[in-house]
Design an enzyme around this catalytic site. Structure first.
Site, PDB file in Angstrom:
ATOM      1  N   LYS A 120      24.957 -42.317  67.983  1.00  0.00           N
ATOM      2  CA  LYS A 120      26.195 -43.036  68.299  1.00  0.00           C
ATOM      3  C   LYS A 120      25.905 -44.109  69.347  1.00  0.00           C
ATOM      4  O   LYS A 120      25.183 -43.858  70.318  1.00  0.00           O
ATOM      5  CB  LYS A 120      27.249 -42.047  68.812  1.00  0.00           C
ATOM      6  CG  LYS A 120      28.654 -42.652  68.966  1.00  0.00           C
ATOM      7  CD  LYS A 120      29.650 -41.582  69.425  1.00  0.00           C
ATOM      8  CE  LYS A 120      31.059 -42.134  69.583  1.00  0.00           C
ATOM      9  NZ  LYS A 120      31.996 -41.111  70.088  1.00  0.00           N
TER      10      LYS A 120
ATOM     11  N   SER B  11      36.380 -41.122  67.655  1.00  0.00           N
ATOM     12  CA  SER B  11      35.679 -42.394  67.758  1.00  0.00           C
ATOM     13  C   SER B  11      34.338 -42.412  67.033  1.00  0.00           C
ATOM     14  O   SER B  11      33.831 -43.473  66.700  1.00  0.00           O
ATOM     15  CB  SER B  11      35.445 -42.736  69.219  1.00  0.00           C
ATOM     16  OG  SER B  11      34.578 -41.786  69.823  1.00  0.00           O
TER      17      SER B  11
ATOM     18  N   SER C 285      36.351 -36.621  69.338  1.00  0.00           N
ATOM     19  CA  SER C 285      35.616 -37.698  68.668  1.00  0.00           C
ATOM     20  C   SER C 285      34.394 -37.256  67.874  1.00  0.00           C
ATOM     21  O   SER C 285      33.813 -38.053  67.147  1.00  0.00           O
ATOM     22  CB  SER C 285      35.184 -38.755  69.689  1.00  0.00           C
ATOM     23  OG  SER C 285      36.302 -39.488  70.113  1.00  0.00           O
TER      24      SER C 285
END
EC number: 6.3.5.7
Lengths: 503, 500
Positions: A80, A155, A179
């Site tokens: 990420k 997210s 997330s």
């Protein structure tokens, strides 16, 4: 089975046994990314050279008969873009960091490299991890491989979509309010938020320091556990890191796979059902609970009344910390700089840069947080929210005094359409209704796929929550459930994701 | 600019008003590393060379508390007779400024590590004045900005600014007094004496360089006035940039005369930050802020609370050195000093130097006479502080010993000291190199004495007649002939022996 559809554990066995090279495995995934990522947009940056070089090193070890660096050496992974890594850009999905290269590795990145894990690149995310759909990325939304018109969650939508699109067998996410788990739920993948403090936050660009936690994302429970053990552990660079042994999650996943949950007490959180929950989601959840019962678990209803206040408390604490954490993006030392043309002072350049560099949701949260912390409002907002946080932790303590794990749906609905909730922040925020309490209390929680919703044929997630540092409990339950689910549903759910070739 | 007409005569000020003081002192600790990272904590250095991801606030970087800084904070708290918190936290003080990398300062807010203490301060006349301490808390320093091109050197109006983050993250302890009432006409003196006493205390604790000129000790002076005996608190100003002990006194005195003039004409004091101007001895208003700064303090979530165990606190208490005030009392007795002699030593900042010289073998009288007279002159001439002179107490003691042995005269000894100060080596080496040894070879001296007697036969006769006092002229001639390197006492003995 093709390389890209294999699990991380299978790939590792083949690579370490000399059956296939890590370079071949990396190349297969890089090819897959080239072929499908235009449509998915899971990756913000692909590090072809770095990935192949890391893979080559593992192959050299295998060829020379040296022991491999870890059980996951040679397995590709998607990182990420909120975790910094030398040699790659880090944007956090924001314009304000466009083109910025970190001068240092995050602890998670370092541990991955030391374990011989092959980092393919950086994945898309809601800007600074603020969002539940990845639509808040400055670099365009990520699309859900199950239905490209739908969101992959957020997210960490990029990380979960990369798994579901078979672009990577492993990914790292970060979970501040859900997330990792909510994207896992809507993409039919496994996502784990470990106990707060068990994975170092050093080099994780902070959204909300007291809530952020990096964790593993994978397509199977065992793969998540293997990755969990690579990234977890004490780090003296993070003051909130817990100096305790990593819970034995791999052993728990293997034990769970035997399919026996006798003696395990499972609590169903009664607050997380009813209005606002999609019928297909509730049906899938109830079927999962029934399956747990059949595996030998004792199932009871548990009430956690303070959970009703989790979302409002979260939307005061997280923005408050964010308003301060994001203050460093001021154009002085790195990142975007706007208005430095000789006519503006430093303060104006700061303001112009932040105006141009941050997206609407980030600005909204900075404003909420600034307000909540301001003189005269602090006690009513930030102070009250911290009290709620204590009450939620007490609800967990009381629940875990009678049950081993708690379960709920991961998120109230399946993946919604891209654009559907962008103008309705409250609807968007509700996606994290069930995941937020574990961030506020700091305990462990994960999402494991529970099948497809009868309403719309989209994936549903089962959330399993465990007490702090008892992460292995939820892995055991998840692994047992995974076996039973696949048996009942005719094979791994993830293999039913649509083909994406040629998009 | 404040003109003289805008000031009230000081005697009138203290006749009509009661001053209220409050002093905030920031001390940079001289720990090896910074407060929250491993960068070197050193004054100076090429700009931006003592920096890392943490103190530059790179995305993702996290702070880790420097344990030595916490230890120093506790020791300072104990030395100031404070209570030490059983549990305390850091807090973030949020405001934007280019030289503060995170745009918040990691500080302590409502949970300081030390609180509720006092410091007894000795005034010039020997009176003890107790200053109560509100708190001592830990925080970090900012970087430094150099604003280029503006008329004032301030950010406002500058062409561009240069930033040096070497100082960013240096450990600071902020020590805040409670309001200090009852100082009356002695307010400026109390302010100076407090900062001076605090400086000595911190030096004795060996926690800071306490160099006001380098900013490792900085004082902000809060001053307000209330009408005499009214008991009503006045509006205060906070004067910054007070960079010497003398400036502390001048700044407080100036603010009193400035505020009194305004109040006497029915005006109101603006609560503001003011800057002390060293050259003129005045204060000027800082840039006025339209709104009050709201720092949005909240507990620092990247750090865990600090809970010093009582055992640790008591261990640290045992490490406290003799406090300066007590030490002075002891030294005054041991060295049999008058009040004035002690004050000279204190003012010259020479106690440690003299004590070390005594330890190296000199008597306190000998050591004092060197440090507070000849070496003090040398320090003044060379424009450095006494302690910065390139001579050690051991070297001074060696010179004293050489004099006592008769190897050097006092005059020669001063020359040896100059040699040492000029970097010519140890005292013995200077003696050797400069050929400063006393001429103690009787043969050589007798020859010189005979020559002098021969040159002044009338004087020689007087001596032979028993007028011993006349010997002085011959001694003088011999000393001149030997360029001062003879022992005058021995010369005199030889002269008298020759003439008897």
């Amino acid at each position: 089975m093709s390389l890209i559809r294999s699990t991380a554990a299978e790939l590792a066995a083949k690579i370490h046994g000399g059956e296939v090279s890590a370079v071949e495995v990396a190349q297969a995934h890089l090819d897959r990314i080239s072929s499908v990522d235009k449509g998915v947009n899971a990756f913000l940056h692909v590090d072809t050279d770095g990935a192949l070089a890391a893979a080559k090193k593992v192959d050299d070890d295998v060829a020379a008969g040296r022991p491999v660096a870890s059980p996951l050496a040679g397995v590709p992974l998607a990182l990420k873009d909120v975790l910094v890594a030398e040699g790659m850009p880090t944007t956090c999905g924001s314009k304000i960091l466009e083109g910025w290269h970190s001068p240092y590795d995050s602890t998670v990145t370092r541990r991955l490299r030391e374990a011989g894990v092959v980092i393919l690149g950086k994945t898309n995310m809601d800007e600074f991890a603020m969002g539940s759909s990845t639509e808040n990325s400055a670099y365009g939304p990520t699309h859900n491989p199950w239905d490209l018109d739908r969101i992959p969650g957020g997210s960490g939508g990029g990380s979960s979509a990369a798994l579901a699109a078979f672009e990577a067998p492993l990914a790292i996410g970060t979970d501040t309010g859900g997330s990792i788990r909510q994207p896992g739920s809507v993409t039919g993948t496994v996502g784990v938020k470990p106990t707060y403090g068990s994975v170092s936050r050093y080099g994780l660009v902070a959204f909300s320091s007291s809530l952020d936690q990096a964790g593993p994302c994978a397509r199977t429970v065992l793969d998540a556990a293997l990755l969990h053990e690579v990234i977890a552990g004490y780090d003296n660079m993070d003051s909130t890191s817990i100096d305790a042994p990593v819970p034995p999650v791999v052993a728990a996943a293997r034990e769970g796979a035997s399919g026996d949950l006798s003696g395990v007490r499972v609590g169903v959180v009664s607050q997380f059902s009813g209005e606002g929950y999609q019928p297909g989601v509730l049906a899938s959840f109830e079927a999962a609970v029934e399956q747990l019962r059949q595996l030998g678990a004792e199932v009871v209803q548990v009430s956690c009344p303070s959970f009703d206040y989790a979302m409002p408390a979260y939307y005061l604490i997280a923005p408050s910390e964010a308003s301060s954490n994001l203050a460093r993006f001021d154009a002085m030392r790195y990142g975007l700089r706007v208005g430095d043309d000789g006519t503006h002072g430093a303060e104006e350049v700061m303001a112009l840069t932040r105006d141009a560099g941050f997206g609407a949701e980030v600005k909204r949260r900075i404003m909420i947080g600034t307000y909540a912390l301001s003189s005269g409002y602090y006690d009513a907002y930030y102070g009250s929210a911290q009290k709620v946080r204590t009450l939620i932790a007490r609800d967990f303590d009381a629940a875990f005094a009678t049950v081993d794990v708690l379960v709920s749906p991961t998120t109230p609905t399946t993946a919604f359409k891209i654009g559907e909730r962008v103008d309705d922040p409250m609807a968007m925020y509700k996606a994290d209704l069930c995941t937020i309490p574990s961030n506020l209390a700091g305990n462990a929680a994960m999402s494991v796929p529970s099948g497809l919703s009868a309403d719309d044929g989209l994936p549903v997630g089962l959330q399993i929550m465990a007490p702090a540092l008892q992460d292995h409990r939820m892995y055991r339950v998840a692994a047992a459930y995974e076996v039973a689910r696949d048996a009942a549903q005719g094979g791994p759910l993830i293999q039913r994701v649509p083909q994406l070739e040629g998009i | 600019m404040t003109s003289v007409a805008d000031l009230m005569d000081y005697d009138e000020v203290v006749a009509r008003f009661d001053p209220m003081l409050g002093l905030e002192v920031h001390v940079e600790l001289h720990t090896k590393t910074k407060m929250f990272c491993g960068c070197a904590n050193e004054f100076g250095g090429e700009p931006n060379t003592h920096v890392c991801p943490v103190c530059l606030a790179a995305p993702g970087a996290l702070p880790v508390v420097n344990g030595v800084a916490v230890e120093s904070a506790i020791r300072i708290g104990l030395a100031l007779n404070c209570e030490i918190a059983e549990w305390c936290r850091f807090a973030r003080k949020n405001y934007f400024y280019p030289d503060m990398p995170k745009n918040f300062q990691t500080s302590q807010y409502d949970e300081p590590i030390a609180f509720n203490g006092y410091l007894d301060v000795t005034l010039d006349d020997g009176e003890i004045f107790r200053v109560e301490i509100e708190r001592a808390h830990m925080e970090e320093d900012t970087g430094k900005s150099l604003h280029v091109g503006g008329a004032t050197g301030r950010i406002h109006g500058a062409d561009h600014s240069l930033l040096d983050y070497n100082r960013a993250g240096v450990p600071l302890i902020e020590i805040v007094t409670k309001m200090i009432p009852g100082t009356a006409e002695r307010a400026p003196e109390v302010a100076r004496a407090y900062v001076s006493a605090l400086r000595d205390l911190l030096k004795a604790l060996d926690v800071s360089d306490v160099r006001m000129d380098q900013g490792s000790l900085r004082c902000d002076a809060n001053v307000s006035l209330s009408p005499k005996d009214s008991g009503v608190l006045g509006t205060r100003t906070e004067t910054k940039n007070v960079n010497s002990l003398r400036s502390v006194e001048r700044a407080v005195r100036f603010e009193m005369t400035r505020q009194a003039a305004i109040l006497a004409e029915g005006g109101e004091i603006v609560q503001e930050t003011r800057h002390f101007e060293e050259a003129s001895g005045t204060t000027r208003a800082g840039r006025r802020k339209e709104t009050a700064e709201d720092y949005r303090y909240f507990p620092e979530p990247d750090l865990v609370p600090i809970a010093p165990s009582r055992e640790w606190v008591e261990e640290l208490r045992l490490t406290l050195p003799e406090m300066p005030a007590e030490r002075r009392k002891r030294i005054k007795a041991e060295w049999s000093l008058t009040d004035a002699e002690l004050r000279d030593l204190v003012n010259a900042d020479a106690i440690d130097l003299v004590a070390a010289t005594v330890e190296a073998g000199a008597t306190s009288v000998e050591a004092r006479s060197w440090w507070v007279s000849y070496l003090m002159q040398q320090a003044n001439t060379r424009g450095v502080e006494l302690g910065a002179l390139p001579i050690t107490p051991a070297q001074v003691a060696k010179v004293v010993a050489l004099v006592n042995e008769g190897a050097l005269t006092n005059k020669l000894a001063r020359e040896v000291v100059i040699g040492v100060l000029d970097g010519e080596g140890e005292p013995e080496q200077v003696v050797e190199a400069r050929g400063l040894k006393v001429v103690s070879d009787d043969g050589a001296l007798e020859k010189a004495v005979d020559e002098a007697l021969a040159a002044q036969p009338d004087v020689a006769d007087k001596i032979r007649d028993g007028k011993v006092a006349a010997a002085g002229a011959i001694v003088g001639a011999v000393m001149k002939a030997t360029k001062g390197q003879a022992d005058a006492k021995r010369v005199r003995e030889l002269v008298i022996a020759r003439c008897s």
